[in-house]
Design a protein around this motif. Sequence first.
Motif, PDB file in Angstrom:
ATOM      1  N   ASP A  97      24.377 -84.128 -17.229  1.00  0.00           N
ATOM      2  CA  ASP A  97      22.927 -84.359 -17.152  1.00  0.00           C
ATOM      3  C   ASP A  97      22.174 -83.107 -16.725  1.00  0.00           C
ATOM      4  OD1 ASP A  97      23.088 -86.995 -17.954  1.00  0.00           O
ATOM      5  OD2 ASP A  97      23.440 -87.728 -15.913  1.00  0.00           O
ATOM      6  N   GLN A  98      22.886 -81.982 -16.558  1.00  0.00           N
ATOM      7  CA  GLN A  98      22.231 -80.753 -16.133  1.00  0.00           C
ATOM      8  C   GLN A  98      21.790 -79.948 -17.340  1.00  0.00           C
ATOM      9  OE1 GLN A  98      22.928 -77.220 -14.683  1.00  0.00           O
ATOM     10  NE2 GLN A  98      22.774 -77.595 -12.484  1.00  0.00           N
ATOM     11  N   ALA A  99      20.578 -79.399 -17.278  1.00  0.00           N
ATOM     12  CA  ALA A  99      20.065 -78.587 -18.395  1.00  0.00           C
ATOM     13  C   ALA A  99      21.056 -77.484 -18.762  1.00  0.00           C
ATOM     14  CB  ALA A  99      18.730 -77.981 -18.004  1.00  0.00           C
ATOM     15  N   PHE A 100      21.838 -77.052 -17.785  1.00  0.00           N
ATOM     16  CA  PHE A 100      22.807 -75.980 -17.955  1.00  0.00           C
ATOM     17  C   PHE A 100      23.902 -76.310 -18.991  1.00  0.00           C
ATOM     18  CE2 PHE A 100      26.915 -74.394 -16.092  1.00  0.00           C
ATOM     19  CZ  PHE A 100      26.803 -73.107 -16.596  1.00  0.00           C
ATOM     20  N   THR A 101      24.058 -77.570 -19.337  1.00  0.00           N
ATOM     21  CA  THR A 101      25.050 -77.917 -20.366  1.00  0.00           C
ATOM     22  C   THR A 101      24.366 -78.407 -21.650  1.00  0.00           C
ATOM     23  OG1 THR A 101      25.258 -80.175 -19.534  1.00  0.00           O
ATOM     24  CG2 THR A 101      26.804 -78.566 -18.648  1.00  0.00           C
ATOM     25  N   THR A 357      20.551 -61.890 -10.911  1.00  0.00           N
ATOM     26  CA  THR A 357      20.878 -62.851  -9.855  1.00  0.00           C
ATOM     27  C   THR A 357      20.657 -64.276 -10.342  1.00  0.00           C
ATOM     28  OG1 THR A 357      19.936 -61.186  -8.404  1.00  0.00           O
ATOM     29  CG2 THR A 357      20.395 -63.348  -7.431  1.00  0.00           C
ATOM     30  N   PHE A 358      19.619 -64.474 -11.135  1.00  0.00           N
ATOM     31  CA  PHE A 358      19.277 -65.806 -11.630  1.00  0.00           C
ATOM     32  C   PHE A 358      19.515 -65.917 -13.138  1.00  0.00           C
ATOM     33  CE2 PHE A 358      16.822 -65.338  -7.716  1.00  0.00           C
ATOM     34  CZ  PHE A 358      17.155 -66.517  -7.055  1.00  0.00           C
ATOM     35  N   GLY A 359      20.432 -65.104 -13.670  1.00  0.00           N
ATOM     36  CA  GLY A 359      20.687 -65.132 -15.100  1.00  0.00           C
ATOM     37  C   GLY A 359      19.572 -64.415 -15.847  1.00  0.00           C
TER      38      GLY A 359
HETATM   39  C1  HEM Z   1      19.697 -68.707  -5.142  1.00  0.00           C
HETATM   40  C2  HEM Z   1      19.907 -69.838  -5.770  1.00  0.00           C
HETATM   41  C3  HEM Z   1      20.266 -69.901  -7.238  1.00  0.00           C
HETATM   42  C4  HEM Z   1      21.004 -69.041  -7.990  1.00  0.00           C
HETATM   43  C5  HEM Z   1      21.715 -67.773  -7.542  1.00  0.00           C
HETATM   44  C6  HEM Z   1      21.009 -69.554  -9.351  1.00  0.00           C
HETATM   45  C7  HEM Z   1      21.605 -68.924 -10.422  1.00  0.00           C
HETATM   46  C8  HEM Z   1      21.505 -69.349 -11.735  1.00  0.00           C
HETATM   47  C9  HEM Z   1      21.995 -68.629 -12.885  1.00  0.00           C
HETATM   48  C10 HEM Z   1      22.730 -67.285 -12.833  1.00  0.00           C
HETATM   49  C11 HEM Z   1      21.702 -69.363 -13.992  1.00  0.00           C
HETATM   50  C12 HEM Z   1      21.952 -68.965 -15.447  1.00  0.00           C
HETATM   51  C13 HEM Z   1      23.180 -69.610 -16.000  1.00  0.00           C
HETATM   52  C14 HEM Z   1      23.423 -69.208 -17.430  1.00  0.00           C
HETATM   53  O1  HEM Z   1      22.557 -68.717 -18.126  1.00  0.00           O
HETATM   54  O2  HEM Z   1      24.561 -69.404 -17.881  1.00  0.00           O
HETATM   55  C15 HEM Z   1      21.042 -70.569 -13.538  1.00  0.00           C
HETATM   56  C16 HEM Z   1      20.614 -71.605 -14.354  1.00  0.00           C
HETATM   57  C17 HEM Z   1      20.147 -72.810 -13.882  1.00  0.00           C
HETATM   58  N1  HEM Z   1      19.764 -73.102 -12.588  1.00  0.00           N
HETATM   59 FE1  HEM Z   1      19.913 -71.861 -11.023  1.00  0.00          FE
HETATM   60  N2  HEM Z   1      20.284 -70.712  -9.373  1.00  0.00           N
HETATM   61  C18 HEM Z   1      19.787 -70.955  -8.110  1.00  0.00           C
HETATM   62  C19 HEM Z   1      18.973 -71.988  -7.720  1.00  0.00           C
HETATM   63  C20 HEM Z   1      18.644 -73.062  -8.497  1.00  0.00           C
HETATM   64  C21 HEM Z   1      17.838 -74.168  -8.075  1.00  0.00           C
HETATM   65  C22 HEM Z   1      17.120 -74.261  -6.731  1.00  0.00           C
HETATM   66  C23 HEM Z   1      17.803 -75.046  -9.104  1.00  0.00           C
HETATM   67  C24 HEM Z   1      17.091 -76.371  -9.175  1.00  0.00           C
HETATM   68  C25 HEM Z   1      15.980 -76.638  -8.521  1.00  0.00           C
HETATM   69  C26 HEM Z   1      18.573 -74.468 -10.210  1.00  0.00           C
HETATM   70  C27 HEM Z   1      18.782 -75.061 -11.443  1.00  0.00           C
HETATM   71  C28 HEM Z   1      19.310 -74.384 -12.539  1.00  0.00           C
HETATM   72  C29 HEM Z   1      19.406 -74.980 -13.871  1.00  0.00           C
HETATM   73  C30 HEM Z   1      18.986 -76.399 -14.273  1.00  0.00           C
HETATM   74  C31 HEM Z   1      19.933 -73.981 -14.723  1.00  0.00           C
HETATM   75  C32 HEM Z   1      20.199 -74.084 -16.222  1.00  0.00           C
HETATM   76  C33 HEM Z   1      19.024 -73.474 -16.992  1.00  0.00           C
HETATM   77  C34 HEM Z   1      19.180 -73.495 -18.487  1.00  0.00           C
HETATM   78  O3  HEM Z   1      20.282 -73.556 -19.016  1.00  0.00           O
HETATM   79  O4  HEM Z   1      18.138 -73.416 -19.159  1.00  0.00           O
HETATM   80  N3  HEM Z   1      19.064 -73.264  -9.787  1.00  0.00           N
HETATM   81  N4  HEM Z   1      20.916 -70.526 -12.166  1.00  0.00           N
END
Ligand code: HEM
Length: 419
Positions: A97-101, A357-359
Motif C-alpha cells: 500500500d506504499q507509493a514506493f511500490t 538523501t531523499f532520493g
Molecule cells: C529523513 C527521513 C527520510 C528519508 C531519509 C527518506 C528517504 C527516501 C528516499 C531515499 C526515497 C526514494 C526511494 C526511491 O526512489 O527508490 C523515499 C521515498 C519515499 N518516502 Fe521517504 N524518507 C524520509 C522520510 C519520509 C517520510 C516522513 C515519509 C512520509 C510522511 C516518507 C514517505 C516516502 C514515500 C511514500 C516514498 C515513495 C515515493 C515514490 O515512490 O514516489 N519518507 N524516501
Amino acid sequence: VNDLPDFFELVGEGWQADLVATGDRLMVEHSDLGLLRMGDETVVAYRYRDVKALSMAREAGNMPIAVLARRSSARERRSDPDALVPHENAFFSMLADQAFTHNPPLHEHTRRMLGRQFLLHNVHRFDEVALEAARSALVALPGRVSGAADFAEAFARPYVGAFWGAIIGMLPEESAEVVDLMRTVRRVFMLERTPEDTAAADWAAARYVDIVCRATDRGLSGGNELLAQMAADLEAIGEPGKAGSLGAYMAANLFDGFHTVGVAVANTLYVLLAEGRYEDLFSDATLLARASVEALRIASPLLLTHRYTLSPLEYEGVELPVGTGIAMLWGSPNLDPSVFESPHEFRWDRETQVLFTFGGGPHLCPGRNAARMLVEHALSLFVAEGVCFRLVPGVDYRWEAASAMRELVEFPVEVRRPG
Ligand code: HEM
C-alpha cells in the motif's frame, strides 16, 4: 548487463557490513566505472553522476511488491533457499500500500495523496504540533543539570512518534507502542536476516498496522481534517491496486515518518557532535536549516532502495532490459569525492548541490519537507532551552552493521541543561 564489471568481485567479502564504506571504496578505486552488475537481474549505481541520471529516468520505476518481496526474502539466511517468504505476509502486504511500490498509473495518485499534505508551503501548519512533540520528549531527557541518556531512545524516537501520532490522532499510549514496535520492524533493513528476524518484523508490522488503522478510523469519525482530505483523495482514485482503507494507506506511507525520521534526528545530532559543530548553532540561528542538510549528506539514513525498469532503458551504452533491478546506493553520491571536496568533512559553507538523501526524480521522497521540519524544530528547541550535549568519552560509536539504514547501534550522550 552481462558485460558490466561484477560488483561482488570488485568489493570482495564483507561488502555488506558497511554500505557507505563499500561505496567510498568503489568511488576511490573505481571512479572510472559506472554501473556494476549484481547477479543477472540487478545493476548497482553508486557514483553521483549515475545516481543522478538514473533517479531521473522515467523508465526506472518502483519495484513492484511481488518482485521486491521475492528479492528481499532472498536476503534471509535459511536452510531451504526455495522457501521464500510470500509477499502476503504482514510486512510486505503493508508495503503493497506504499507509493514506493506503485507504478503508473496508480503511482501518481498514491504519491500525490501524501505529497500534497507536506508541500513546502503548507508543511509549516504542523509547526506547533512538532514543537509540542519536541517539548514533551525533552522532558524525558535526564536531569535539569546533567545526566546521560541514549539520545535516540530517550528523545528522537519518542519525539517523531508523538508528532505522527498527533497528526492522525493517536492516543499517547498508542504512539508509545508504535515507537517500540519500530525497533523490531526495522529488522527488514538488515541485509542478512534470520527467519526469526523476518518473523519478528512481520509480527510487529501487523501490530503497527492494526494500531494505525484503529487511530485513523477514530480520527476520521472525530473530524480530523488531514484524514478527511486524504480519505476523499483515496476514494477518488479509480485505478486498481489502491489501499483497501485509509488506515492501511496511512500505516504504509507513514512508516518512514515513524521510523526513518527518528534516525534522521539522531544522525543529525551525532554528526554535529562528532564534528564539533553543535555549539555553532548557539551563536548563529541561521545555521539551523543548514545543519540537517549537511549532517544528513554525511550520514544519510536510507542507504539503499531498488528501482526497476518498466521499459527498456539505455544508459551510457548499457542496455537494461525490462525487469532489471537498479540498486540505488543513496548514501554514496552525497560522498562522491569528484563532487564534494573532503566529502566526510562537515562544512557550513558547502556549495549548494543536488543531494540524494531523499532520493531524486519522479520518486523523490514526498515526506522530505516534514522530515527536515522535524529535525529543525528539535535543534531549535535545544538551542532555545540551552540544552548542551556531549559524546560520552571512551564510547565506540558504531553504525548498525549490514543494514540498508545508517543508524547508530547506541547513541549515549551527556546532557547538560540549565537548572
Ligand atoms: C529523513 C527521513 C527520510 C528519508 C531519509 C527518506 C528517504 C527516501 C528516499 C531515499 C526515497 C526514494 C526511494 C526511491 O526512489 O527508490 C523515499 C521515498 C519515499 N518516502 Fe521517504 N524518507 C524520509 C522520510 C519520509 C517520510 C516522513 C515519509 C512520509 C510522511 C516518507 C514517505 C516516502 C514515500 C511514500 C516514498 C515513495 C515515493 C515514490 O515512490 O514516489 N519518507 N524516501
